[in-house]
Scaffold this active site. Structure first.
Site, PDB file in Angstrom:
ATOM      1  N   HIS A 113      15.294  49.029  16.519  1.00  0.00           N
ATOM      2  CA  HIS A 113      14.873  50.117  15.848  1.00  0.00           C
ATOM      3  C   HIS A 113      13.513  50.920  16.425  1.00  0.00           C
ATOM      4  CE1 HIS A 113      17.445  50.231  12.311  1.00  0.00           C
ATOM      5  NE2 HIS A 113      17.269  48.839  12.467  1.00  0.00           N
ATOM      6  N   ASP A 172      -0.862  57.405  -3.459  1.00  0.00           N
ATOM      7  CA  ASP A 172      -0.071  58.391  -3.680  1.00  0.00           C
ATOM      8  C   ASP A 172      -0.264  59.544  -4.854  1.00  0.00           C
ATOM      9  OD1 ASP A 172       1.488  57.336  -1.428  1.00  0.00           O
ATOM     10  OD2 ASP A 172       2.561  56.160  -2.841  1.00  0.00           O
ATOM     11  N   GLY A 210      22.487  51.221   9.559  1.00  0.00           N
ATOM     12  CA  GLY A 210      23.119  51.325   8.273  1.00  0.00           C
ATOM     13  C   GLY A 210      23.399  49.715   7.604  1.00  0.00           C
ATOM     14  N   CYS A 245      21.202  50.602  16.054  1.00  0.00           N
ATOM     15  CA  CYS A 245      21.543  49.381  15.295  1.00  0.00           C
ATOM     16  C   CYS A 245      22.826  49.772  14.802  1.00  0.00           C
ATOM     17  CB  CYS A 245      20.581  49.436  14.162  1.00  0.00           C
ATOM     18  SG  CYS A 245      21.044  48.004  13.359  1.00  0.00           S
ATOM     19  N   TYR A 246      23.143  50.037  13.662  1.00  0.00           N
ATOM     20  CA  TYR A 246      24.682  50.436  13.257  1.00  0.00           C
ATOM     21  C   TYR A 246      25.325  51.386  14.155  1.00  0.00           C
ATOM     22  CZ  TYR A 246      28.910  51.833  10.577  1.00  0.00           C
ATOM     23  OH  TYR A 246      30.022  52.310  10.072  1.00  0.00           O
TER      24      TYR A 246
END
Length: 514
Positions: free
Chosen positions: A171, A231, A58, A84-85
């Site tokens: 991560h 895309d 976050g 992480c957070y």
């Protein structure tokens, strides 16, 4: 029969959806919910066989206590993985301390001290992981043990197997992390005991999405914004498979901000796929609206509005009631529209949209990443110029021109980018490079040409990165042998007095400069 599922509490990480993608790739369904959702409200819906909980990263600091977290999630007895957070939150909730010690961003060496359960099967004692943090865990909570540290000494991994609590400062969901998939596999199957379900495949996605598109469009006419990027190509092909030919019109807006070859490629694609194409000439409108605009966020908003205005005119002329665009998840996340995420930049097709539209919006690729979109393109047997199309920003060269956007300045960045692409795309490293382009910086440069000082020539920055989904990126070292050739061609052929190379990863930088 309900499937085993892992729930991801989203604390606002730019990578939260990558957690879902990673678990999907190993056959474990996941559900992303806001981090402040109460556990009792989550289970009230029923129908889930919940096997584990993930706390995402976050943008906030645990010390600020900005997100109301329900501790009932920790009373369930379910395994918890903090990232992480989430790593810092777990440590804080169980009595550890968190504070500013050593910021780490991008590729970071981590020493594995104990295999534990998360690192089971990981053979290396030192691995490269992806970090993105300012705060660190400074003291270890009771009953937790440190199983990995970064080269700087920061606590990189904790576990408390008895209470089934695990956390990583880095991560594992990001492709740059070595053995990241193995760690998530260990959590899902070894620790949570989940049973695998169907993995994400392009075929399964297409077979699910076509009936959804048919049901949404019905017998109405639909226009699609065909920008010339992978895309929008893949989205248009998907919709063409879903509706009758006469229902669909592809719109290419000539904004004056795109690469020279884009319009030709769009015409070729539509001809090959039996799609009606309408080209709208709007360069005067775009440059007029951008006059005096220098701030990057405002550029995106101006460009977004100009695009939508053009589409609305065509929709009215064609009596179309549905509009589709190729928004993908990285566009959404970086625009800061998830509950706790921070706005990185407003994408022209997300942050630039007006609140009210005169047609129904459809974004069939919204929850996918670029690498997944390319797989769908390959599944459709689309040609290389589509599937392996280099990424190009929707707002075009406007966001690669620092300061005011004029036709002359766009021409400079277009020409220099064509030189960069010509060299890189014809080199052996072309497929390894995600994007390679130039930025016209708003800095005059003193040069020497023909034995004379040349004042007020422009400076160009070259940016080349390697990535899989644009959420993270490393500056490319593989292009080093080609930089001298690029620099010489630019300075020989253009009024450019200086060429420099950007050696910053994402994070801490974004890929684009604006």
């Amino acid at each position: 029969m309900s499937q085993d599922m892992i729930v991801v509490l989203d604390f606002g990480s730019q990578y939260t959806h990558l957690i879902k993608v990673a678990f999907d790739s190993i056959g474990v369904p996941t559900e992303i919910v806001p981090a402040d959702l109460k556990y009792r409200d989550y289970v009230r819906d029923g129908g889930r066989q919940l096997k584990g909980v993930v706390f995402s990263g976050g943008a906030s600091s645990v010390k600020l206590n900005e997100i109301a977290f329900d501790r009932d999630w920790l009373e369930t007895g379910l395994p918890v993985l903090g990232l992480c957070y989430g790593h810092q939150l777990l440590a804080s909730l169980y009595g550890g301390s968190v504070g500013k010690e050593q910021s780490e961003f991008g590729d970071t060496k981590v020493d594995v001290l104990e295999t534990g359960e998360l690192f089971a099967g990981v053979q290396q004692r030192q691995i490269t992981v992806w970090m993105s943090h300012n705060d660190s865990v400074l003291s270890v909570p009771d009953a937790f043990r440190v199983i990995a540290r970064s080269a700087s000494g920061a606590i990189a991994a904790l576990e408390d197997p008895k209470r089934r609590l695990y956390s990583l400062q880095f991560h594992p969901e990001v492709s740059h992390t070595e053995s990241g998939t193995a760690m998530l596999t260990n959590f899902a199957f070894r620790i949570c005991g989940a049973q695998p379900a169907q993995k994400w495949t392009p075929q399964a996605f297409v077979e699910q999405k076509i009936p959804e598109i048919k049901a949404f469009v019905k017998d109405r006419r639909i226009i699609v914004g065909l920008s010339g990027g992978v895309d929008s190509y893949v989205m248009t092909k998907l919709i063409r498979r879903s509706v009758d030919k006469d229902q669909l019109i592809a719109i290419y807006v000539d904004s004056g901000l795109m690469p020279t070859q884009t319009e030709f490629e769009v015409e070729r694609f539509c001809a090959d796929n039996d799609i009606h194409l309408q080209v709208i000439r709007e360069a005067d409108r775009f440059f007029g609206d951008l006059t005096g605009v220098t701030e990057s966020f405002q550029k995106c908003r101006v460009i977004g509005k100009a695009f939508i205005d053009a589409f609305e005119v065509v929709a009215k002329q064609q009596r179309a009631e549905v509009f589709a665009q190729g928004t993908i998840w990285s566009d959404v996340v970086e625009s800061g529209v998830t509950k706790f995420s921070s706005q990185i930049k407003p994408h022209h097709n997300v942050g630039g949209l007006p609140e009210r539209l005169n047609f129904d919006m459809m974004e069939p690729l919204r929850y996918l990443f670029k690498d997944q979109v390319r797989k769908i393109g390959a599944y459709f047997d689309l040609p290389d110029y589509v599937v392996h199309k280099k990424v190009f920003p929707g707002p075009g060269f406007a966001i690669r021109v620092q300061g005011e956007v004029t036709r002359e300045r766009v021409a400079l960045v277009r020409q220099s980018t064509e030189i960069v692409e010509d060299v890189i795309n014809n080199s052996p490293v072309s497929r390894d490079v995600w994007m390679a382009f130039s930025i016209l910086v708003d800095v005059p440069s003193l040069g020497v040409k023909g034995d004379k000082h040349v004042k007020n020539e422009q400076a160009i920055v070259i940016r080349a990165v390697e990535s899989t989904n644009s959420m993270t990126a490393n500056f490319s070292r593989k292009v080093f042998p080609y930089l001298a050739e690029i620099s010489k061609k630019i300075t020989d052929q253009m009024e450019i007095g200086r060429v420099v190379y950007d050696i910053t990863d994402k994070p801490p930088a974004t890929i684009e400069w604006q």
